[in-house]
Write an enzyme that holds these catalytic residues in place. Sequence first.
Site, mmCIF file in Angstrom:
data_model
loop_
_atom_site.group_PDB
_atom_site.id
_atom_site.type_symbol
_atom_site.label_atom_id
_atom_site.label_comp_id
_atom_site.label_asym_id
_atom_site.label_seq_id
_atom_site.Cartn_x
_atom_site.Cartn_y
_atom_site.Cartn_z
ATOM 1 N N SER A 160 3.052 -19.655 -0.117
ATOM 2 C CA SER A 160 2.577 -19.306 -1.462
ATOM 3 C C SER A 160 2.059 -20.535 -2.213
ATOM 4 C CB SER A 160 3.741 -18.679 -2.231
ATOM 5 O OG SER A 160 3.481 -18.646 -3.603
ATOM 6 N N TYR A 183 -3.442 -18.752 -5.437
ATOM 7 C CA TYR A 183 -3.666 -18.202 -6.772
ATOM 8 C C TYR A 183 -4.528 -19.258 -7.449
ATOM 9 C CZ TYR A 183 0.322 -14.887 -6.491
ATOM 10 O OH TYR A 183 1.177 -13.883 -6.167
ATOM 11 N N THR A 209 -5.285 -14.298 -2.904
ATOM 12 C CA THR A 209 -4.628 -13.075 -3.384
ATOM 13 C C THR A 209 -5.415 -12.514 -4.561
ATOM 14 O OG1 THR A 209 -2.465 -13.790 -2.611
ATOM 15 C CG2 THR A 209 -2.479 -12.130 -4.341
ATOM 16 N N LYS A 284 -6.259 -11.181 0.385
ATOM 17 C CA LYS A 284 -4.989 -10.424 0.400
ATOM 18 C C LYS A 284 -4.910 -9.529 -0.833
ATOM 19 C CE LYS A 284 0.047 -11.176 0.455
ATOM 20 N NZ LYS A 284 0.586 -11.000 -0.895
ATOM 21 N N HIS A 308 1.044 -6.033 -2.705
ATOM 22 C CA HIS A 308 1.952 -7.084 -3.176
ATOM 23 C C HIS A 308 3.416 -6.611 -3.098
ATOM 24 C CE1 HIS A 308 1.087 -10.988 -5.363
ATOM 25 N NE2 HIS A 308 2.394 -10.977 -5.403
HETATM 26 C C1 LIG Z 1 9.995 -12.554 -4.200
HETATM 27 C C2 LIG Z 1 8.566 -12.331 -3.826
HETATM 28 C C3 LIG Z 1 7.627 -13.277 -4.175
HETATM 29 C C4 LIG Z 1 6.267 -13.083 -3.817
HETATM 30 N N1 LIG Z 1 5.367 -14.075 -4.114
HETATM 31 C C5 LIG Z 1 4.079 -13.931 -3.709
HETATM 32 C C6 LIG Z 1 3.148 -14.985 -3.888
HETATM 33 O O1 LIG Z 1 3.472 -16.055 -4.420
HETATM 34 N N2 LIG Z 1 1.867 -14.778 -3.467
HETATM 35 C C7 LIG Z 1 1.459 -13.603 -2.865
HETATM 36 O O2 LIG Z 1 0.288 -13.460 -2.505
HETATM 37 N N3 LIG Z 1 2.350 -12.602 -2.655
HETATM 38 C C8 LIG Z 1 3.633 -12.744 -3.048
HETATM 39 N N4 LIG Z 1 4.535 -11.741 -2.803
HETATM 40 C C9 LIG Z 1 4.092 -10.532 -2.057
HETATM 41 C C10 LIG Z 1 4.288 -10.738 -0.554
HETATM 42 O O3 LIG Z 1 3.389 -11.701 -0.047
HETATM 43 C C11 LIG Z 1 4.067 -9.435 0.234
HETATM 44 O O4 LIG Z 1 2.812 -8.908 -0.113
HETATM 45 C C12 LIG Z 1 5.150 -8.395 0.017
HETATM 46 O O5 LIG Z 1 6.401 -8.999 -0.174
HETATM 47 C C13 LIG Z 1 5.224 -7.455 1.211
HETATM 48 O O6 LIG Z 1 6.101 -6.414 0.970
HETATM 49 P P1 LIG Z 1 7.632 -6.391 1.462
HETATM 50 O O7 LIG Z 1 8.387 -7.322 0.571
HETATM 51 O O8 LIG Z 1 8.001 -4.964 1.260
HETATM 52 O O9 LIG Z 1 7.677 -6.818 2.908
HETATM 53 C C14 LIG Z 1 5.884 -11.907 -3.151
HETATM 54 C C15 LIG Z 1 6.846 -10.967 -2.805
HETATM 55 C C16 LIG Z 1 8.173 -11.169 -3.125
HETATM 56 C C17 LIG Z 1 9.184 -10.130 -2.707
#
Ligand SMILES: Cc1cc2nc3c(=O)[nH]c(=O)nc-3n(C[C@H](O)[C@H](O)[C@H](O)COP(=O)(O)O)c2cc1C
Length: 411
Positions: A160, A183, A209, A284, A308
Amino acid sequence: MSQAAPLSRRSFARFLAGSPLLPLLGFSACTPGESETPNSQTALRELSDLIGSPEDAINVFDFRDVARQTLPPAHYGYLATGVDGDETLRANREGFRQFDLRARRLVDVSSVDTSVEMLGERWETPIVLAPAGSQKAFHPDGEMAAARGSTAQGHHQILSTVTTTSVEDVNAVRHRPAWYQLYPTSSWDVTRALLRRAEGAGCPAVVLTVDLPVDSNRETLKRSVKADTRDCSNCHEAGPTGWLSRKPMFEGLDMQGVPFDTPWMTWDFISRLRDETDMRILVKGVVRGDDALRCVQYGADGIIVSNHGGRAEASGRSSIESLPEVVTAVNGRVPVLVDGGFRRGTDILKALALGADSICIGRPYLWGMAAFGQAGVEKVLEILRAELRLAMQLHGVQSLAELDRSFIVAG
Ligand SMILES: Cc1cc2nc3c(=O)[nH]c(=O)nc-3n(C[C@H](O)[C@H](O)[C@H](O)COP(=O)(O)O)c2cc1C
């Protein structure tokens, strides 16, 4: 006079599950978020059933229950939250029920090949670590636990922008460098600086993203912050971008007056990125076929179908249901990855049969990390790899490359 038998631990836990005392102890019989998903098997594990070590885990949900007990409420809320009433988060699990698997018989499955190819590289497994911010909120080792716990078994990792560990430190322990998630913020100078660091650290690809142009309505997070009575000002500085000031990727960058939101971002941003970097570009957060096609037309090298993890728009639509139209539109021109709700080997088999090249997981590896650090991440990934192999053997699949729509029927 007969005396009441002492309560066993199990019956005490059962009593507690129905008791008004439960919320005071940090549990809730129906915590918003993941616990309501149908495949979690039980809304609440009995307290005596919480695993004490990674080796005791039977499935990835075992780690979630320990994470919920271990983390401070606000940090667990950050991990678990969806948006609004968490409907899209739940949809991500329920969507898999729209697709059933159609097994093939009498195939020699004594050995199976789980490797996949993405952007000219072969990976031993299609299970990729999705980008997730602030991983030291879950364990002091944060992103290093994810990097060390995933690289040896051939898992790819996407890092990230808002990590608590720098891209240089993560890539130093990985066998192959991570992809860098971007981002961009509202300053091109900041975007350029982030890209230069990712390039310098050897990242072969940047993952833009696009599903959070503005902040989303994370109600579960808001409630959990209210429930957290700790003084958090030591780690979370005030001000609109105060939370960025401790993030290593923003070190030395002047973020005063630089909005994090990007409501102005449109398609020409991909062209601008293309002109700025030689890294491969993946987009994404795509959930429509027509958008996926435009990504390709604007020069993207890959697509990640994602909402997300139910944390962006409250669409009510699962990622897995968005996948087929994206696969059709892209028509093999660039790799398609998908994330959102992947918790089982059979989920992975379904996505690959629907045309995905790889899948990403978010919460499961973070549950493992919160529960047991690197060992937890390793075990979560081991369970998913083992479930995938078993699903391949039981559905008559020798190699992931064989998977196609013939393995799927409407659920
Ligand atoms: C705690 C947390 C932080 C996340 N931070 C980001 C991030 O910084 N950038 C991003 O593109 N997606 C972020 N996501 C989304 C994840 O990349 C991903 O799309 C998502 O967690 C997939 O679903 P799942 O948790 O059901 O496996 C985050 C998800 C979680 C749970």
